[in-house]
Write a protein that holds these residues in place. Structure first.
Motif, PDB file in Angstrom:
ATOM      1  N   ASP A  45       0.804  -1.021  -0.075  1.00 13.65           N
ATOM      2  CA  ASP A  45       0.128   0.158  -0.024  1.00 13.65           C
ATOM      3  C   ASP A  45       1.096   1.252  -0.004  1.00 13.65           C
ATOM      4  OD1 ASP A  45      -1.939   1.671   0.019  1.00 13.65           O
ATOM      5  OD2 ASP A  45      -2.647   1.273   2.299  1.00 13.65           O
ATOM      6  N   GLY A  46       1.121   1.797  -1.219  1.00 19.13           N
ATOM      7  CA  GLY A  46       1.831   3.084  -1.389  1.00 19.13           C
ATOM      8  C   GLY A  46       3.355   2.832  -1.627  1.00 19.13           C
ATOM      9  N   TRP A  47       3.910   1.542  -1.525  1.00 26.25           N
ATOM     10  CA  TRP A  47       5.234   1.185  -1.615  1.00 26.25           C
ATOM     11  C   TRP A  47       5.497  -0.054  -2.494  1.00 26.25           C
ATOM     12  CZ3 TRP A  47       6.416  -3.582   0.235  1.00 26.25           C
ATOM     13  CH2 TRP A  47       5.501  -4.178   1.029  1.00 26.25           C
ATOM     14  N   THR A  48       6.826   0.022  -3.001  1.00 26.02           N
ATOM     15  CA  THR A  48       7.420  -0.935  -3.843  1.00 26.02           C
ATOM     16  C   THR A  48       8.732  -1.522  -3.252  1.00 26.02           C
ATOM     17  OG1 THR A  48       6.152  -0.061  -5.715  1.00 26.02           O
ATOM     18  CG2 THR A  48       7.927  -1.627  -6.146  1.00 26.02           C
ATOM     19  N   LEU A  49       8.854  -2.872  -3.434  1.00 28.49           N
ATOM     20  CA  LEU A  49      10.048  -3.140  -2.673  1.00 28.49           C
ATOM     21  C   LEU A  49      11.041  -4.245  -3.884  1.00 28.49           C
ATOM     22  CD1 LEU A  49      11.711  -4.215  -0.240  1.00 28.49           C
ATOM     23  CD2 LEU A  49      10.109  -6.061  -0.091  1.00 28.49           C
ATOM     24  N   ARG A  50      12.110  -3.818  -3.717  1.00 29.22           N
ATOM     25  CA  ARG A  50      12.979  -4.855  -4.480  1.00 29.22           C
ATOM     26  C   ARG A  50      14.156  -5.427  -3.488  1.00 29.22           C
ATOM     27  NH1 ARG A  50      18.375  -3.768  -7.629  1.00 29.22           N
ATOM     28  NH2 ARG A  50      18.884  -3.157  -5.438  1.00 29.22           N
ATOM     29  N   VAL A  51      14.026  -6.830  -3.361  1.00 30.72           N
ATOM     30  CA  VAL A  51      15.122  -7.524  -2.637  1.00 30.72           C
ATOM     31  C   VAL A  51      15.988  -8.295  -3.454  1.00 30.72           C
ATOM     32  CG1 VAL A  51      15.411  -9.141  -0.705  1.00 30.72           C
ATOM     33  CG2 VAL A  51      13.521  -7.471  -0.550  1.00 30.72           C
ATOM     34  N   VAL A  52      17.295  -8.036  -3.247  1.00 32.32           N
ATOM     35  CA  VAL A  52      18.384  -8.985  -4.025  1.00 32.32           C
ATOM     36  C   VAL A  52      19.056  -9.750  -2.721  1.00 32.32           C
ATOM     37  CG1 VAL A  52      20.177  -8.896  -5.404  1.00 32.32           C
ATOM     38  CG2 VAL A  52      18.567  -7.360  -5.959  1.00 32.32           C
ATOM     39  N   THR A  53      19.362 -10.999  -3.013  1.00 27.19           N
ATOM     40  CA  THR A  53      20.009 -11.824  -1.861  1.00 27.19           C
ATOM     41  C   THR A  53      21.329 -12.275  -2.960  1.00 27.19           C
ATOM     42  OG1 THR A  53      18.387 -13.640  -2.228  1.00 27.19           O
ATOM     43  CG2 THR A  53      18.117 -12.167  -0.522  1.00 27.19           C
ATOM     44  N   TRP A  54      22.433 -12.688  -2.047  1.00 25.57           N
ATOM     45  CA  TRP A  54      23.511 -13.231  -2.659  1.00 25.57           C
ATOM     46  C   TRP A  54      23.714 -14.529  -1.962  1.00 25.57           C
ATOM     47  CZ3 TRP A  54      23.338  -8.083  -2.259  1.00 25.57           C
ATOM     48  CH2 TRP A  54      23.536  -7.366  -3.335  1.00 25.57           C
ATOM     49  N   ARG A  55      24.462 -15.653  -2.657  1.00 28.27           N
ATOM     50  CA  ARG A  55      24.806 -16.680  -2.094  1.00 28.27           C
ATOM     51  C   ARG A  55      25.285 -16.772  -0.559  1.00 28.27           C
ATOM     52  NH1 ARG A  55      28.425 -19.991  -6.333  1.00 28.27           N
ATOM     53  NH2 ARG A  55      26.620 -19.625  -7.494  1.00 28.27           N
ATOM     54  N   GLY A  56      26.016 -15.781  -0.567  1.00 25.09           N
ATOM     55  CA  GLY A  56      26.741 -15.536   1.000  1.00 25.09           C
ATOM     56  C   GLY A  56      25.760 -15.226   2.176  1.00 25.09           C
ATOM     57  N   ARG A  57      24.645 -15.104   1.905  1.00 19.73           N
ATOM     58  CA  ARG A  57      23.444 -14.444   2.443  1.00 19.73           C
ATOM     59  C   ARG A  57      23.551 -12.990   2.898  1.00 19.73           C
ATOM     60  NH1 ARG A  57      24.163 -17.758   7.883  1.00 19.73           N
ATOM     61  NH2 ARG A  57      22.876 -16.240   8.681  1.00 19.73           N
TER      62      ARG A  57
ATOM     63  N   ALA B 129      22.501  -9.018   1.482  1.00 21.89           N
ATOM     64  CA  ALA B 129      21.148  -8.901   0.725  1.00 21.89           C
ATOM     65  C   ALA B 129      21.084  -7.217   0.448  1.00 21.89           C
ATOM     66  CB  ALA B 129      20.074  -9.292   1.410  1.00 21.89           C
ATOM     67  N   GLU B 130      20.476  -6.910  -0.396  1.00 19.43           N
ATOM     68  CA  GLU B 130      20.285  -5.362  -0.630  1.00 19.43           C
ATOM     69  C   GLU B 130      18.804  -5.175  -0.887  1.00 19.43           C
ATOM     70  OE1 GLU B 130      22.856  -2.609  -3.367  1.00 19.43           O
ATOM     71  OE2 GLU B 130      20.917  -3.173  -4.668  1.00 19.43           O
ATOM     72  N   VAL B 131      18.249  -4.239  -0.065  1.00 23.29           N
ATOM     73  CA  VAL B 131      16.874  -3.832  -0.080  1.00 23.29           C
ATOM     74  C   VAL B 131      16.629  -2.525  -0.416  1.00 23.29           C
ATOM     75  CG1 VAL B 131      14.642  -3.850   1.278  1.00 23.29           C
ATOM     76  CG2 VAL B 131      16.783  -5.448   1.851  1.00 23.29           C
ATOM     77  N   THR B 132      15.871  -2.359  -1.654  1.00 22.87           N
ATOM     78  CA  THR B 132      15.269  -0.854  -2.070  1.00 22.87           C
ATOM     79  C   THR B 132      13.869  -0.708  -1.851  1.00 22.87           C
ATOM     80  OG1 THR B 132      17.412  -0.837  -3.421  1.00 22.87           O
ATOM     81  CG2 THR B 132      15.330   0.768  -3.840  1.00 22.87           C
TER      82      THR B 132
END
Length: 369
Positions: free
Chosen positions: A85-97, A99-102
């Motif tokens: 509701d009013g937001w968008t999320l991108r989550v990128v995770t790597w093999r070594g655990r 992560a990048e959250v935008t």
């Protein structure tokens, strides 16, 4: 072309932007682009990105109330796009655990609430005896990249017996350095493999944690061969620091095993690399940058380029050699197996484990350099 935003930040018209793709782009790149749609049009004008060094096992970093619209699983990473509701999320995770959250959102309050929720639920608790260290590398497609990780950082007093008396005394002075006592920007640590140079630098990260951010450059040859990459690293990125600590003011760049960069014939072998290193420490590039550079090498000090070792340039020049026979026996607790000329730290650990004899120990790179 997009419409001009009025003063209240809302677009009069919000047409969808047009993006082009080709066979170079991956599904993950598509997710990166889709994240920007509402941000570009102004429907969600607030955005923030956070990197997590380690994610709790089993946590997907997507709130249950969110709708996942895209998922891309690639060779070494997975990306998800979700909306709420009013937001968008991108989550990128790597093999070594890692992560990048935008998050993009209609306003700061909405976006911050979502981001805080994700970070609180997903970030692995900080282990005692660790510190954050940044790792720089040059990505062929994305340019200079810095990944933040927490590594074990021993207390200096606990590992001081691992070093011969002269080196330990020099390291004592280095560990107690403060911004007010800095007299040079270059730190040289030299000596044979297996003597504990890397371990000493990890201890330095702990002792300087209140005032200095530590970064390690994984590709120093590329760094000093690419002016754009060097400029990016010189500017750097700030960590928020430990809880309750002031924001980092100084940075320490670690360059490991850079023999060819600083030896006597470096100008002939490495071209402009040596000049750029010196420019970073006390030339125009280093002016206004609170940057220290630590270089480890297996070369003898006498074989290093005189420009590197000249007075006033070095904060410290420390030779880390083997322990003497007496020191090695004290460390091991028994004289059996210790040669008359002494032993390196790696050899003593091998003797203690009963896996090898001193003087014939294959040194594991990165263990006790």
């Amino acid at each position: 072309m997009f419409p001009t935003l009025p003063a209240d930040g809302a677009a009069r018209r919000t047409p969808l932007p047009v993006f082009q793709y080709d066979d170079v782009d991956s599904p993950g790149d598509v997710i990166d682009t889709l994240l920007l749609t509402d941000f570009v049009t102004g429907r969600q004008p607030w955005a923030r990105t956070v990197r997590l060094a380690k994610v709790r096992r089993g946590v997907v970093l997507v709130p249950e109330r969110a709708t996942v619209t895209r998922t891309a699983v690639e060779r070494n990473r997975a990306a998800r796009l979700a909306t709420g509701d009013g937001w968008t999320l991108r989550v990128v995770t790597w093999r070594g655990r890692g992560a990048e959250v935008t998050v993009t959102a209609v306003d700061e309050a909405t976006g911050t609430a979502v981001l805080d929720e994700i970070v609180t639920a997903g970030a692995e608790p900080v282990r005692p005896g660790t510190a954050p260290i940044g790792f720089w590398h040059q990505d062929p497609r994305r340019g200079a990249q810095r990944d933040n990780r927490r590594i074990d950082t021993p207390v200096w007093s606990a590992i001081r017996p691992n070093y011969p008396a002269e080196a330990a005394a020099a390291l004592d002075a280095l560990m107690t350095t403060t911004p007010e006592t800095i007299t040079g920007r270059l730190l040289l640590m030299h000596g044979p493999p297996g003597t504990g140079k890397t371990t000493a630098l990890r201890a330095l990260a702990h002792e300087w944690r209140r005032w200095c951010q530590v970064d390690c450059v994984l590709d120093p040859e590329t760094l000093f061969g690419d002016p754009a990459y060097l400029a990016e690293v010189a500017v750097g990125e700030d960590d928020d620091g430990e809880e309750g600590e002031e924001r980092t003011r100084w940075r320490l760049l670690i360059l490991e095993d850079c023999d060819e960069l600083i030896r006597g014939d470096a100008r002939e072998r490495a071209g402009q690399a040596l000049s750029r290193l010196l420019n970073l420490t006390d030339g125009l590039l280093g002016q206004g940058r609170r940057v220290l550079v630590a270089v480890t090498t297996n070369e003898d000090l006498s074989r290093l380029h005189p420009a590197v070792t000249r007075p006033g340039r070095c904060l410290a020049r420390i030779e880390v050699g083997p322990l003497s026979h007496t020191e090695a026996v004290d460390w091991l607790g028994v004289p059996a197996g210790v040669p008359a000329q002494g032993a390196t730290l790696a050899e003593l650990y091998a003797l203690r484990a009963g896996t090898a004899t001193a003087g014939a120990v294959p040194v594991e790179i990165g263990g006790y350099l």
